[in-house]
Design a protein around this motif. Structure first.
Motif, PDB file in Angstrom:
ATOM      1  N   SER A  29       0.837  -1.208   0.000  1.00 41.57           N
ATOM      2  CA  SER A  29       0.000   0.000   0.000  1.00 41.57           C
ATOM      3  C   SER A  29       0.868   1.253   0.000  1.00 41.57           C
ATOM      4  N   GLY A  30       0.580   2.139  -0.953  1.00 38.62           N
ATOM      5  CA  GLY A  30       1.305   3.398  -1.051  1.00 38.62           C
ATOM      6  C   GLY A  30       2.580   3.340  -1.876  1.00 38.62           C
ATOM      7  N   CYS A  31       3.066   2.158  -2.199  1.00 36.82           N
ATOM      8  CA  CYS A  31       4.261   2.067  -3.049  1.00 36.82           C
ATOM      9  C   CYS A  31       3.885   2.515  -4.460  1.00 36.82           C
ATOM     10  N   ASP A  32       4.728   3.369  -5.051  1.00 39.51           N
ATOM     11  CA  ASP A  32       4.417   3.867  -6.384  1.00 39.51           C
ATOM     12  C   ASP A  32       5.599   3.804  -7.348  1.00 39.51           C
ATOM     13  N   SER A  33       6.665   3.129  -6.925  1.00 42.41           N
ATOM     14  CA  SER A  33       7.857   3.026  -7.772  1.00 42.41           C
ATOM     15  C   SER A  33       8.699   1.841  -7.306  1.00 42.41           C
ATOM     16  N   LYS A  34       9.681   1.496  -8.113  1.00 40.03           N
ATOM     17  CA  LYS A  34      10.605   0.436  -7.706  1.00 40.03           C
ATOM     18  C   LYS A  34      11.323   0.839  -6.425  1.00 40.03           C
ATOM     19  N   ALA A  35      11.716   2.103  -6.326  1.00 40.59           N
ATOM     20  CA  ALA A  35      12.432   2.567  -5.137  1.00 40.59           C
ATOM     21  C   ALA A  35      11.578   2.408  -3.878  1.00 40.59           C
ATOM     22  N   GLY A  52      20.774  -4.529  -1.260  1.00 41.50           N
ATOM     23  CA  GLY A  52      21.128  -3.799  -2.474  1.00 41.50           C
ATOM     24  C   GLY A  52      20.021  -3.032  -3.158  1.00 41.50           C
ATOM     25  N   HIS A  53      18.784  -3.122  -2.699  1.00 42.62           N
ATOM     26  CA  HIS A  53      17.654  -2.412  -3.303  1.00 42.62           C
ATOM     27  C   HIS A  53      17.555  -2.658  -4.810  1.00 42.62           C
ATOM     28  N   ASN A  54      17.769  -3.908  -5.201  1.00 48.13           N
ATOM     29  CA  ASN A  54      17.615  -4.283  -6.606  1.00 48.13           C
ATOM     30  C   ASN A  54      16.928  -5.647  -6.673  1.00 48.13           C
ATOM     31  N   TRP A  55      16.567  -6.060  -7.883  1.00 44.88           N
ATOM     32  CA  TRP A  55      15.805  -7.300  -8.043  1.00 44.88           C
ATOM     33  C   TRP A  55      16.581  -8.524  -7.562  1.00 44.88           C
ATOM     34  N   ASP A  56      17.870  -8.583  -7.850  1.00 45.20           N
ATOM     35  CA  ASP A  56      18.663  -9.740  -7.403  1.00 45.20           C
ATOM     36  C   ASP A  56      18.701  -9.833  -5.884  1.00 45.20           C
ATOM     37  N   THR A  85      -1.822   0.922  -5.994  1.00 50.11           N
ATOM     38  CA  THR A  85      -1.093   2.123  -6.399  1.00 50.11           C
ATOM     39  C   THR A  85       0.088   1.769  -7.287  1.00 50.11           C
ATOM     40  N   LEU A  86       0.841   0.765  -6.900  1.00 50.15           N
ATOM     41  CA  LEU A  86       2.002   0.354  -7.689  1.00 50.15           C
ATOM     42  C   LEU A  86       1.573  -0.126  -9.072  1.00 50.15           C
ATOM     43  N   SER A  87       0.461  -0.833  -9.153  1.00 51.49           N
ATOM     44  CA  SER A  87      -0.033  -1.318 -10.445  1.00 51.49           C
ATOM     45  C   SER A  87      -0.352  -0.172 -11.391  1.00 51.49           C
ATOM     46  N   ARG A  88      -0.910   0.896 -10.845  1.00 53.34           N
ATOM     47  CA  ARG A  88      -1.243   2.063 -11.678  1.00 53.34           C
ATOM     48  C   ARG A  88      -0.006   2.879 -12.021  1.00 53.34           C
ATOM     49  N   ALA A  89       0.851   3.113 -11.039  1.00 52.09           N
ATOM     50  CA  ALA A  89       1.988   4.026 -11.230  1.00 52.09           C
ATOM     51  C   ALA A  89       3.172   3.385 -11.943  1.00 52.09           C
ATOM     52  N   ALA A  90       3.368   2.093 -11.722  1.00 52.81           N
ATOM     53  CA  ALA A  90       4.557   1.430 -12.272  1.00 52.81           C
ATOM     54  C   ALA A  90       4.239  -0.011 -12.661  1.00 52.81           C
ATOM     55  N   ALA A  92       5.285  -1.888 -14.968  1.00 56.01           N
ATOM     56  CA  ALA A  92       6.457  -2.710 -15.296  1.00 56.01           C
ATOM     57  C   ALA A  92       7.106  -3.260 -14.024  1.00 56.01           C
ATOM     58  N   VAL A  93       7.071  -2.498 -12.943  1.00 56.78           N
ATOM     59  CA  VAL A  93       7.619  -2.961 -11.662  1.00 56.78           C
ATOM     60  C   VAL A  93       6.779  -4.119 -11.141  1.00 56.78           C
ATOM     61  N   VAL A  94       5.466  -3.998 -11.254  1.00 58.51           N
ATOM     62  CA  VAL A  94       4.570  -5.076 -10.830  1.00 58.51           C
ATOM     63  C   VAL A  94       4.839  -6.333 -11.652  1.00 58.51           C
TER      64      VAL A  94
END
Length: 128
Positions: A29-35, A52-56, A85-90, A92-94
């Motif tokens: 909830s509230g996440c809107d980006s990969k960061a 590392g704040h990355n996918w790996d 929110t993440l689905s709407r904003a990003a 590709a991240v989802v």
């Protein structure tokens, strides 16, 4: 990975609790980006400062969590909620997160490692 309706989440939690399984549950909830997703994961999953704040790095952290669950109870479960929110904003991240979860769960025995993506309540439905 299974799509779960939000109304079915309490029953799933109850079944897991009765089986002695503590799922890795991540509320986005509230996440809107990969960061913001990575920050939420780091905080919620209590990842070390060197995360590392990355996918790996996220893949490794979830894999370790699932392995620990599996070793204790013979079952590893990840539940993702609050992705609206993440689905709407990003989107590709989802998509990347869903692919990561699918890869994680299929790398284990499909009967012992499960991922649930909780669909948001329908707009016309009753409030929570």
């Amino acid at each position: 990975m299974s799509l779960l309706q939000v109304d079915d989440l309490p029953a799933l939690r109850s079944r897991l609790r009765d089986a002695g399984v503590a799922a890795i549950e991540l509320d986005l909830s509230g996440c809107d980006s990969k960061a913001s997703l990575m920050q939420r994961c780091a905080a919620h999953l209590q990842l070390p400062a060197g995360f590392g704040h990355n996918w790996d790095a996220l893949n490794d952290a979830l894999r370790e969590g699932l392995l620990a669950q599996h070793a204790q109870r013979g079952l590893g479960v990840v539940i993702i909620t609050g992705s609206e929110t993440l689905s709407r904003a990003a989107p590709a991240v989802v998509s990347t997160l869903q692919a990561l979860l699918l890869e994680l769960t299929t790398s284990f025995d499909s009967e012992t490692c499960l991922a649930y993506w909780v669909a948001p309540a329908s707009r016309g439905g009753s409030p929570r």
